[in-house]
Write a protein that holds these residues in place. Sequence first.
Motif, mmCIF file in Angstrom:
data_model
loop_
_atom_site.group_PDB
_atom_site.id
_atom_site.type_symbol
_atom_site.label_atom_id
_atom_site.label_comp_id
_atom_site.label_asym_id
_atom_site.label_seq_id
_atom_site.Cartn_x
_atom_site.Cartn_y
_atom_site.Cartn_z
ATOM 1 N N ALA A 1 0.869 -1.170 0.086
ATOM 2 C CA ALA A 1 0.244 0.048 -0.009
ATOM 3 C C ALA A 1 0.825 1.300 -0.141
ATOM 4 C CB ALA A 1 -0.927 0.202 1.309
ATOM 5 N N LYS A 2 1.998 1.375 0.885
ATOM 6 C CA LYS A 2 2.891 2.522 0.563
ATOM 7 C C LYS A 2 3.321 2.626 -0.667
ATOM 8 C CE LYS A 2 4.165 2.451 5.777
ATOM 9 N NZ LYS A 2 3.954 3.860 5.988
ATOM 10 N N THR A 3 3.776 1.626 -1.120
ATOM 11 C CA THR A 3 4.569 1.921 -2.544
ATOM 12 C C THR A 3 3.682 2.161 -3.488
ATOM 13 O OG1 THR A 3 6.126 -0.151 -1.974
ATOM 14 C CG2 THR A 3 5.735 0.448 -4.195
ATOM 15 N N VAL A 4 2.508 1.613 -3.644
ATOM 16 C CA VAL A 4 1.296 2.037 -4.675
ATOM 17 C C VAL A 4 1.155 3.319 -4.626
ATOM 18 C CG1 VAL A 4 -1.003 1.546 -5.568
ATOM 19 C CG2 VAL A 4 0.672 -0.269 -5.153
ATOM 20 N N ILE A 5 0.353 3.769 -3.162
ATOM 21 C CA ILE A 5 0.148 5.174 -3.031
ATOM 22 C C ILE A 5 1.119 6.390 -2.916
ATOM 23 C CG2 ILE A 5 -1.345 6.536 -1.570
ATOM 24 C CD1 ILE A 5 -3.021 4.072 -0.928
ATOM 25 N N ASP A 6 2.213 5.790 -2.195
ATOM 26 C CA ASP A 6 3.291 6.648 -2.041
ATOM 27 C C ASP A 6 2.961 8.100 -1.860
ATOM 28 O OD1 ASP A 6 6.007 7.122 -2.287
ATOM 29 O OD2 ASP A 6 5.950 8.002 -4.297
ATOM 30 N N ARG A 7 2.316 8.353 -0.500
ATOM 31 C CA ARG A 7 1.862 9.713 0.043
ATOM 32 C C ARG A 7 3.169 10.117 0.685
ATOM 33 N NH1 ARG A 7 -3.094 10.580 4.160
ATOM 34 N NH2 ARG A 7 -3.603 12.873 3.508
ATOM 35 N N PRO A 8 3.426 11.426 0.470
ATOM 36 C CA PRO A 8 4.319 12.102 1.531
ATOM 37 C C PRO A 8 3.974 12.118 2.702
ATOM 38 C CG PRO A 8 3.993 13.317 -0.729
ATOM 39 C CD PRO A 8 2.985 12.303 -0.540
ATOM 40 N N ARG A 9 5.003 12.188 3.873
ATOM 41 C CA ARG A 9 4.611 12.582 5.004
ATOM 42 C C ARG A 9 4.322 13.965 5.393
ATOM 43 N NH1 ARG A 9 5.571 8.040 8.730
ATOM 44 N NH2 ARG A 9 6.750 6.322 7.667
ATOM 45 N N PRO A 10 3.670 14.291 6.384
ATOM 46 C CA PRO A 10 3.362 15.570 6.774
ATOM 47 C C PRO A 10 4.477 16.612 6.700
ATOM 48 C CG PRO A 10 2.115 14.005 8.222
ATOM 49 C CD PRO A 10 3.308 13.358 7.434
ATOM 50 N N ASP A 11 4.008 17.599 6.061
ATOM 51 C CA ASP A 11 5.225 18.821 6.178
ATOM 52 C C ASP A 11 5.049 20.077 6.792
ATOM 53 O OD1 ASP A 11 3.524 19.558 4.337
ATOM 54 O OD2 ASP A 11 4.866 19.599 2.508
ATOM 55 N N LEU A 12 3.620 19.957 7.537
ATOM 56 C CA LEU A 12 3.231 21.114 8.057
ATOM 57 C C LEU A 12 4.262 21.417 9.497
ATOM 58 C CD1 LEU A 12 -0.533 20.778 7.706
ATOM 59 C CD2 LEU A 12 1.049 22.019 6.483
ATOM 60 N N VAL A 13 4.520 20.206 10.182
ATOM 61 C CA VAL A 13 5.340 20.305 11.271
ATOM 62 C C VAL A 13 6.535 19.413 11.392
ATOM 63 C CG1 VAL A 13 2.976 20.637 12.777
ATOM 64 C CG2 VAL A 13 3.768 18.220 12.417
ATOM 65 N N SER A 14 7.336 19.562 12.384
ATOM 66 C CA SER A 14 8.337 19.017 12.514
ATOM 67 C C SER A 14 8.250 17.548 13.035
ATOM 68 C CB SER A 14 9.658 19.630 13.593
ATOM 69 O OG SER A 14 8.929 19.890 14.909
ATOM 70 N N HIS A 15 8.867 16.551 12.612
ATOM 71 C CA HIS A 15 8.568 15.064 13.033
ATOM 72 C C HIS A 15 9.311 14.742 14.266
ATOM 73 C CE1 HIS A 15 8.366 14.056 8.475
ATOM 74 N NE2 HIS A 15 7.308 14.696 8.985
ATOM 75 N N GLY A 16 8.459 14.095 15.111
ATOM 76 C CA GLY A 16 9.042 13.965 16.829
ATOM 77 C C GLY A 16 9.739 12.414 16.652
ATOM 78 N N SER A 17 9.801 11.752 15.446
ATOM 79 C CA SER A 17 10.099 10.462 15.415
ATOM 80 C C SER A 17 10.782 10.226 14.042
ATOM 81 C CB SER A 17 9.044 9.518 15.534
ATOM 82 O OG SER A 17 9.531 8.249 15.453
ATOM 83 N N PHE A 18 11.836 9.371 14.040
ATOM 84 C CA PHE A 18 12.497 9.218 12.807
ATOM 85 C C PHE A 18 11.628 8.240 11.726
ATOM 86 C CE2 PHE A 18 15.729 6.654 9.929
ATOM 87 C CZ PHE A 18 16.051 7.549 9.371
ATOM 88 N N VAL A 19 11.575 8.767 10.562
ATOM 89 C CA VAL A 19 10.607 7.959 9.424
ATOM 90 C C VAL A 19 11.407 7.849 8.262
ATOM 91 C CG1 VAL A 19 8.287 8.254 10.552
ATOM 92 C CG2 VAL A 19 9.488 10.146 9.032
ATOM 93 N N THR A 20 11.395 6.710 7.477
ATOM 94 C CA THR A 20 11.909 6.817 6.040
ATOM 95 C C THR A 20 11.048 6.393 4.920
ATOM 96 O OG1 THR A 20 12.625 4.367 6.696
ATOM 97 C CG2 THR A 20 14.188 6.187 6.923
ATOM 98 N N SER A 21 9.845 5.796 5.511
ATOM 99 C CA SER A 21 8.861 5.261 4.489
ATOM 100 C C SER A 21 7.912 6.089 3.961
ATOM 101 C CB SER A 21 8.427 3.733 4.712
ATOM 102 O OG SER A 21 7.642 4.046 5.957
ATOM 103 N N ALA A 22 6.971 5.800 3.167
ATOM 104 C CA ALA A 22 5.836 6.423 2.626
ATOM 105 C C ALA A 22 4.781 6.747 3.844
ATOM 106 C CB ALA A 22 5.152 5.985 1.320
ATOM 107 N N SER A 23 3.894 7.621 3.640
ATOM 108 C CA SER A 23 3.001 7.901 4.782
ATOM 109 C C SER A 23 1.749 7.170 4.985
ATOM 110 C CB SER A 23 2.654 9.377 4.846
ATOM 111 O OG SER A 23 1.946 9.520 6.013
ATOM 112 N N PHE A 24 1.340 6.537 3.767
ATOM 113 C CA PHE A 24 -0.232 5.968 3.769
ATOM 114 C C PHE A 24 0.154 4.461 3.378
ATOM 115 C CE2 PHE A 24 -4.025 4.389 2.006
ATOM 116 C CZ PHE A 24 -5.039 4.911 2.798
ATOM 117 N N PRO A 25 -0.616 3.721 4.343
ATOM 118 C CA PRO A 25 -0.997 3.806 5.545
ATOM 119 C C PRO A 25 -0.054 3.933 6.731
ATOM 120 C CG PRO A 25 -1.334 1.378 4.913
ATOM 121 C CD PRO A 25 -0.711 2.038 3.930
ATOM 122 N N SER A 26 -0.537 4.131 7.868
ATOM 123 C CA SER A 26 0.465 4.180 9.155
ATOM 124 C C SER A 26 0.705 2.608 9.327
ATOM 125 C CB SER A 26 -0.215 4.771 10.348
ATOM 126 O OG SER A 26 0.483 4.284 11.110
#
Length: 234
Positions: A121-146
Motif C-alpha cells: 500500500a505504501k509503495t502504490v499510493i506513495d503519499r508524502p509524510r506531513p510537512d506542516l510540522v516537525s517530526h517527533g520520530s525518525f521515519v523513512t517510508s511513505a506515509s499511507f497507511p500508518s
Amino acid sequence: MPEKLYRWFGRKEWPLVLILLAAAGALWAFVEIADDVVEQETGTVDKVLLRAMRSQTNPADPLGPRWLEEMMRDFTGLGGVGVLTLIVGAAVGYLYIMEKGRAALAVIFAVGGGVLLSTLAKTVIDRPRPDLVSHGSFVTSASFPSGHSMMAAVVYLTLAVMIARVRPRWRTKAYILLCAVLIALLVGVSRVYLGVHWPTDVLAGWTIGSGWALLCWGVTLWLQRRGEIEDDAD
C-alpha cells in the motif's frame, strides 16, 4: 431467508460468518479511505486535525508538557518493528514449545501478510509524510497507511483473540480484547501527535490492520474446525 441461511451455515458457523463480514467491512472502509486520499479529498481535514495537536504559536511544539511528548514516544514504540518482533517471536516460541506448530505458523502468516500489505500500500499510493510540522520520530517510508497503526492492530488483536478464546468468562475475554484495541488506538494517536502521519494514514492503518487480523482469525478458526490447526484450548 434467515432460516435458510441458518440451516445452510449451521449454529456453529455463525461466528465465522460474522467475523468474515466484519473483516470485509473493515477492508471496504480502507479502500474508501485510500480512494479519498488518492483523490486528495482529505487534505483539509488532515491539516486541521494535525494542527490541533500543535501549539498555535509554534507548530514545532506539540500540545502538553514535555512528559506527555515523551509518553507519546513510548506509545509509538509499542507499534515499532523492534517491540513487535520481540512480542511475535515470544508468542511463536511459546506456541512451538506447547507443540502447536501450525498455530505458530498461522501467527507468522498473519503478521508477515500484514507487513506485505503495508509495504504494498505504501509503495502504490506513495503519499508524502506531513510537512506542516516537525517530526517527533525518525521515519523513512511513505506515509499511507500508518505501518505502526496497522501492525499494532494486526499483532495485538491477533494475540488477544488467541488468549481470549481460552478464557471461560466473557468479562475476561472483553477485557483482553479491550486492552488490545486500546494499545492500537494509543499507537495511532501517537503517530499523529508526533507529526509523522496524517490522521487518515492512521485511520487507514487501523481499518486494514483490523480487517486483516479478522480475516486471518476467521481462516484460522475454519482450519481449526477442520482439524488442520491445533485448537487454542488443546
